[in-house]
Enzyme design. Structure first.
Site, PDB file in Angstrom:
ATOM      1  N   TYR A  81       0.838  -1.208   0.000  1.00  0.00           N
ATOM      2  CA  TYR A  81       0.000   0.000   0.000  1.00  0.00           C
ATOM      3  C   TYR A  81       0.871   1.255   0.000  1.00  0.00           C
ATOM      4  O   TYR A  81       1.711   1.451   0.883  1.00  0.00           O
ATOM      5  CB  TYR A  81      -0.906  -0.016   1.220  1.00  0.00           C
ATOM      6  CG  TYR A  81      -2.086   0.924   1.141  1.00  0.00           C
ATOM      7  CD1 TYR A  81      -3.319   0.479   0.674  1.00  0.00           C
ATOM      8  CD2 TYR A  81      -1.989   2.245   1.548  1.00  0.00           C
ATOM      9  CE1 TYR A  81      -4.426   1.325   0.619  1.00  0.00           C
ATOM     10  CE2 TYR A  81      -3.078   3.101   1.493  1.00  0.00           C
ATOM     11  CZ  TYR A  81      -4.300   2.632   1.032  1.00  0.00           C
ATOM     12  OH  TYR A  81      -5.382   3.477   0.972  1.00  0.00           O
ATOM     13  N   TYR A  85      -5.647   5.558  -7.213  1.00  0.00           N
ATOM     14  CA  TYR A  85      -5.879   5.448  -5.780  1.00  0.00           C
ATOM     15  C   TYR A  85      -7.297   4.944  -5.570  1.00  0.00           C
ATOM     16  O   TYR A  85      -8.264   5.697  -5.661  1.00  0.00           O
ATOM     17  CB  TYR A  85      -5.689   6.817  -5.119  1.00  0.00           C
ATOM     18  CG  TYR A  85      -6.006   6.846  -3.643  1.00  0.00           C
ATOM     19  CD1 TYR A  85      -5.229   6.131  -2.735  1.00  0.00           C
ATOM     20  CD2 TYR A  85      -7.072   7.588  -3.157  1.00  0.00           C
ATOM     21  CE1 TYR A  85      -5.509   6.167  -1.375  1.00  0.00           C
ATOM     22  CE2 TYR A  85      -7.361   7.630  -1.799  1.00  0.00           C
ATOM     23  CZ  TYR A  85      -6.577   6.918  -0.912  1.00  0.00           C
ATOM     24  OH  TYR A  85      -6.854   6.945   0.432  1.00  0.00           O
TER      25      TYR A  85
END
Length: 388
Positions: free
Chosen positions: A297, A341
């Site tokens: 991440y 994103y």
């Protein structure tokens, strides 16, 4: 899942479908429409129909309720629906919830989804502008008056301490940005397709909050992503090779807050991801050397380095060199810095593509992938593996 013992979830469920909308800065349609498009695309990929679905999982932050998505997507009765808190930290936990439902017989086919207009609508990067009184908001209340209003400012505190502790410069973060953008440059689905960067580009990008530059920060994206989970047995009768859920975990650390855990004894690590790492390694019986691809991440580059260290891929303070050496294929879709994103859900899809052998940046023989969710908050992680 106990943090002290191995659990029994691994190998009982699999990801069988992935689907997404295009990733853009202005979708021109509602978040519900994006969610439904992604869900239908994932079901088509899985060779299933809406009537096969009996479970839905999403984020507490998602604006499209499960029953509304079910109605709009043509899904009938639901026997399971669930939401996970803590923003991007929920990504892998949605798949864990789906796997738990499937393994226990509560549901047979569960779709996890996330959809938002995070660029053209509400922008997380704009910071805290209004917040209703709440228990969890108390922690933010200690920081907002001093100008720590945005996610970048919260991460910058830990990033600065990391650099000081290990005698590094902000170039250490640039290796993550360059790696992500190199992969995005060959991914037609990525917003930064055909737009690689260099360390010099990273160093020349403007400051956001020192020591973070523009190219250390993830994009703001409009789009949707969905993941279909069912039993391994049923998965073997479907068109796509199963991505078996080898292990799944959630984690919150001591003195945990949402992005502002500044009263811990040490700011150079991510204890919440350490909890996840220990559980994943214990349950799977694997070690860092067994992982073929890492989908880590990357909302902000410093936390990628800290995650690699928490998982034991390298020693504390050595992750920048680890990334620069390309020791582990990392964020082969371009990550959230390069592709989009989507609160980490697009990273789960990339891990599945690697196991199918269909990634645009395919790692030869990839059989085990690690995926992590948002950090600085209570978080989650997955190890996915090829069937058999």
């Amino acid at each position: 899942m106990s943090i002290r013992s191995r659990d029994t979830l691994g190998g009982r469920a699999a990801v069988v479908g992935i689907g997404a909308t295009e990733f853009s800065k202005d979708s021109g349609r509602s978040e519900l429409k994006l969610a439904v498009e992604a869900v239908r695309a994932a079901l088509d990929d899985a060779g299933l129909s809406p009537t096969d679905v009996d479970g839905l999982v999403t984020f507490t932050m998602d604006t499209s309720p499960e029953i509304t998505v079910a109605q709009a997507a043509g899904i009938g009765e639901l026997s399971f629906f669930s939401r996970i808190h803590y923003g991007g930290g929920a990504a892998c936990a949605t798949v864990q919830q789906a796997a738990l439902a499937v393994a226990s017989g509560v549901a047979e086919v569960v779709v996890c989804y996330r959809a938002f207009n995070e660029r053209s609508g509400r922008r997380f990067g704009s910071g805290v502008q209004h917040r209703e009184p709440s228990a969890e908001g108390t922690a933010l209340g200690w920081n907002l008056p001093f100008g720590l209003l945005t996610p970048a400012s919260w991460v910058a505190m830990a990033a600065q301490r990391y650099l000081y502790t290990y005698g590094l410069t902000p170039e250490a973060f640039g290796h993550v940005a360059v790696t992500d953008r190199r992969h995005a440059a060959t991914n037609p689905a990525a917003y930064f397709y055909e737009k690689p960067i260099t360390l010099a580009d990273h160093a020349a990008s403007r400051w956001i909050v020192e020591p973070l530059r523009l190219l250390d920060c993830c994009q703001e994206t409009d789009g949707g992503q969905a993941i279909v989970v069912t039993s391994v047995e049923r998965a073997r009768d479907l068109p796509q090779p199963p991505a078996v859920i080898v292990a799944a975990a959630q984690g919150a650390g001591r003195a945990q807050e949402q992005m502002t855990s500044f009263y811990r004894d040490d700011l150079t690590g991510l204890p919440e991801m350490g909890v996840v790492a220990r559980q994943l390694w214990r349950t799977s019986g694997l070690a860092p050397g067994d992982i073929d691809v890492g989908i880590v991440y990357d909302h902000f580059t410093p936390f990628v380095l800290m995650q690699l260290e928490e998982f034991g891929f390298c020693k504390p303070g050595e992750a920048a060199d680890f990334v620069a050496a390309d020791t582990l294929p990392l964020n082969t879709h371009g990550g959230q810095l390069g592709e989009a994103y989507l609160h980490g859900m697009n990273g789960i899809a990339e891990a599945v593509r690697q196991l199918r052998g269909t990634s645009v940046n395919q790692t030869p023989g990839a059989a085990r992938t690690l995926v992590t969710a948002g950090t600085g908050v209570p978080t989650s992680g997955l190890i996915l593996g090829a069937d058999g």
